[in-house]
Scaffold this active site. Structure first.
Site, PDB file in Angstrom:
ATOM      1  CG  PHE A 122      -1.756   1.026   1.632  1.00 46.41           C
ATOM      2  CD1 PHE A 122      -3.074   1.016   1.222  1.00 46.41           C
ATOM      3  CD2 PHE A 122      -1.335   2.054   2.461  1.00 46.41           C
ATOM      4  CE1 PHE A 122      -3.949   2.028   1.631  1.00 46.41           C
ATOM      5  CE2 PHE A 122      -2.199   3.069   2.869  1.00 46.41           C
ATOM      6  CZ  PHE A 122      -3.505   3.050   2.440  1.00 46.41           C
ATOM      7  N   GLY A 123       1.099   1.866  -1.159  1.00 49.65           N
ATOM      8  CA  GLY A 123       2.036   2.964  -1.277  1.00 49.65           C
ATOM      9  C   GLY A 123       1.384   4.312  -1.036  1.00 49.65           C
ATOM     10  CG  LEU A 124      -1.270   6.917   2.112  1.00 52.81           C
ATOM     11  CD1 LEU A 124      -2.019   7.639   1.012  1.00 52.81           C
ATOM     12  CD2 LEU A 124      -2.230   6.502   3.227  1.00 52.81           C
ATOM     13  CB  THR A 125       3.549   6.798   4.317  1.00 54.62           C
ATOM     14  OG1 THR A 125       2.398   6.391   5.055  1.00 54.62           O
ATOM     15  CG2 THR A 125       4.380   7.739   5.170  1.00 54.62           C
ATOM     16  N   GLY A 130       2.884  12.123   5.909  1.00 49.45           N
ATOM     17  CA  GLY A 130       2.557  10.991   6.761  1.00 49.45           C
ATOM     18  C   GLY A 130       1.133  11.128   7.264  1.00 49.45           C
ATOM     19  CB  SER A 131      -0.300  12.688  10.296  1.00 51.10           C
ATOM     20  OG  SER A 131       0.276  11.823  11.267  1.00 51.10           O
ATOM     21  N   GLY A 336      11.799  -8.356  35.113  1.00 51.39           N
ATOM     22  CA  GLY A 336      13.109  -7.929  35.595  1.00 51.39           C
ATOM     23  C   GLY A 336      14.155  -7.959  34.497  1.00 51.39           C
ATOM     24  CD  GLU A 360      -3.015   0.002   9.001  1.00 50.31           C
ATOM     25  OE1 GLU A 360      -4.250   0.156   8.959  1.00 50.31           O
ATOM     26  OE2 GLU A 360      -2.464  -1.075   8.763  1.00 50.31           O
ATOM     27  CB  THR A 362      -0.050   9.406  15.059  1.00 50.02           C
ATOM     28  OG1 THR A 362      -0.873  10.558  14.805  1.00 50.02           O
ATOM     29  CG2 THR A 362       1.040   9.310  14.009  1.00 50.02           C
TER      30      THR A 362
END
Length: 376
Positions: A122-125, A130-131, A336, A360, A362
């Site tokens: 999925f080539g979006l950013t 970004g946002s 610990g 997906e 922030t």
């Protein structure tokens, strides 16, 4: 799980067994070596997990999105890298083709994607988008009967594996217009750059992508021209429910590991789980996981019923991602020194969970969306 129908319960139990017997034994190995778990992906493919929410006519299982979410929760308990590989392969890879593709595109791509024999990304950013994904700078110019694409993308999951066959790209096709175009990965000019050195999700495949005069046929336009951004917002709304399910699994996995460790580790003459501070910490962790599960169940039910679900999806994503991060921190403290060792699942959850508050959408974006939905 007692409230689930038999089909959903059987699916969840089957994936739980697969996660325990197949995924968990190799998780630390793949994490340490930064290797993509091809054998695990092949196992998920043979189980039909990549086809869960798709109709049988396209090679799917004829199930629904909630079934996918149940699978993601079970996988997320033991290995977030494996879970995100499935989530991105379905929600971000195949789902845009199913939701917005024409019949020819569906028949060409969905059978291989729903079978898990191939992956799509999925080539979006982008580096500066970004946002605010509407700031896309990648361009696609129509030259005769071909689109010519130039630009770059960042942080793209499943984009550089040997079985990745397709990238769905958002690009500017006009001054005020963003469209979506299908780019086969063997197209000249397309390149998956070297993988990132990430804090977590070491076994998840993530690359920057470059497009240098990439030419694809005009018919590779996915959906209506100019509707690419709007269509991907719909995909992201659905994807947030899936990410919430994955995050719920991570939160629950931290509870399960902590209960086991607190029952076995002895300090001051008794198992540490008998000390009130440890017991109460784990109780809060369980409450977070339960709340997260309730939130994503509600969002998924609304989506499947055809009701508005944008607000509920954002609430689920917000609550579940914070539950995963908070539980990972508490689980590491309970373990610990061992909690700081990467061979322990809680240490990997501590590194992996932070990105659940980023990817997906922030945490801040979820708060913005929720505020808008209540009228602010």
């Amino acid at each position: 799980m007692d409230l689930l129908s038999n089909d959903y319960r059987d699916l969840a139990l089957t994936v739980r067994e697969f996660a325990r017997d197949v995924v968990a034994p190799v998780s630390a190995q793949h994490d340490a070596a930064y290797t993509f778990p091809y054998e695990v992906v092949a196992g998920m493919a043979s189980m039909g997990l990549f086809g869960l929410p798709f109709p049988e006519e396209y090679g799917g299982q004829g199930g629904d999105y909630f079934g996918l979410c149940l699978a993601l929760e079970e996988l997320g308990k033991v290995d977030q890298s494996v879970a995100i590989t499935l989530e991105a392969g379905v929600s971000l890879g195949a789902m845009p083709v199913y939701r917005f593709g024409n019949e020819a595109q569906k028949k060409e791509w969905l059978p291989s994607l729903t079978s898990g024999q191939a992956l799509a990304a999925f080539g979006l950013t982008e580096a500066g988008a970004g946002s605010d994904a509407s700031g896309t700078r990648t361009t696609a110019v129509l030259d005769g009967d071909h689109w010519v694409i130039n630009g770059s993308k960042q942080f793209i999951t499943n984009s550089g594996t040997s079985i990745t066959r397709l990238v769905t790209v958002t690009a500017r096709t006009g001054p005020e217009e963003i469209s979506t175009i299908l780019v086969p990965t063997d197209t000249p000019g397309f390149r998956a750059e070297p993988a990132y050195d990430k804090v977590g999700w070491h076994a998840s495949d993530t690359h920057p992508l470059s497009f240098d005069d990439v030419r694809v046929p005009a018919e590779n336009l996915l959906g209506e021209r100019g509707r690419g951004y709007a269509n991907f917002l719909r995909i992201l709304d659905e994807g947030r429910i899936a990410i919430a399910a994955l995050a719920t699994g991570a939160a629950q996995g931290c509870v399960d590991e902590s209960v086991k460790y607190a029952s076995e580790r002895v300090a001051f003459g008794q198992p540490i789980g008998r000390h009130q501070s440890i017991a109460f910490t784990i109780a809060r962790m369980e409450a977070r996981a339960h709340t997260a599960r309730t939130a994503y169940y509600d969002a998924a039910a609304r989506m499947l019923a055809g009701k508005p679900f944008k607000k509920e999806a954002s609430i689920a994503k917000l609550v579940a991602s914070e539950a995963a991060m908070d539980n990972a921190r508490d689980a590491t403290q309970i373990h610990g020194g061992y909690g700081f060792m990467n061979e322990y699942a809680v240490a990997r959850h501590y590194r992996d969970s932070k990105v659940l508050e980023i990817g997906e959408g922030t945490t801040e974006v979820q708060l913005m969306l929720i505020a808008r939905q209540v009228g602010l």
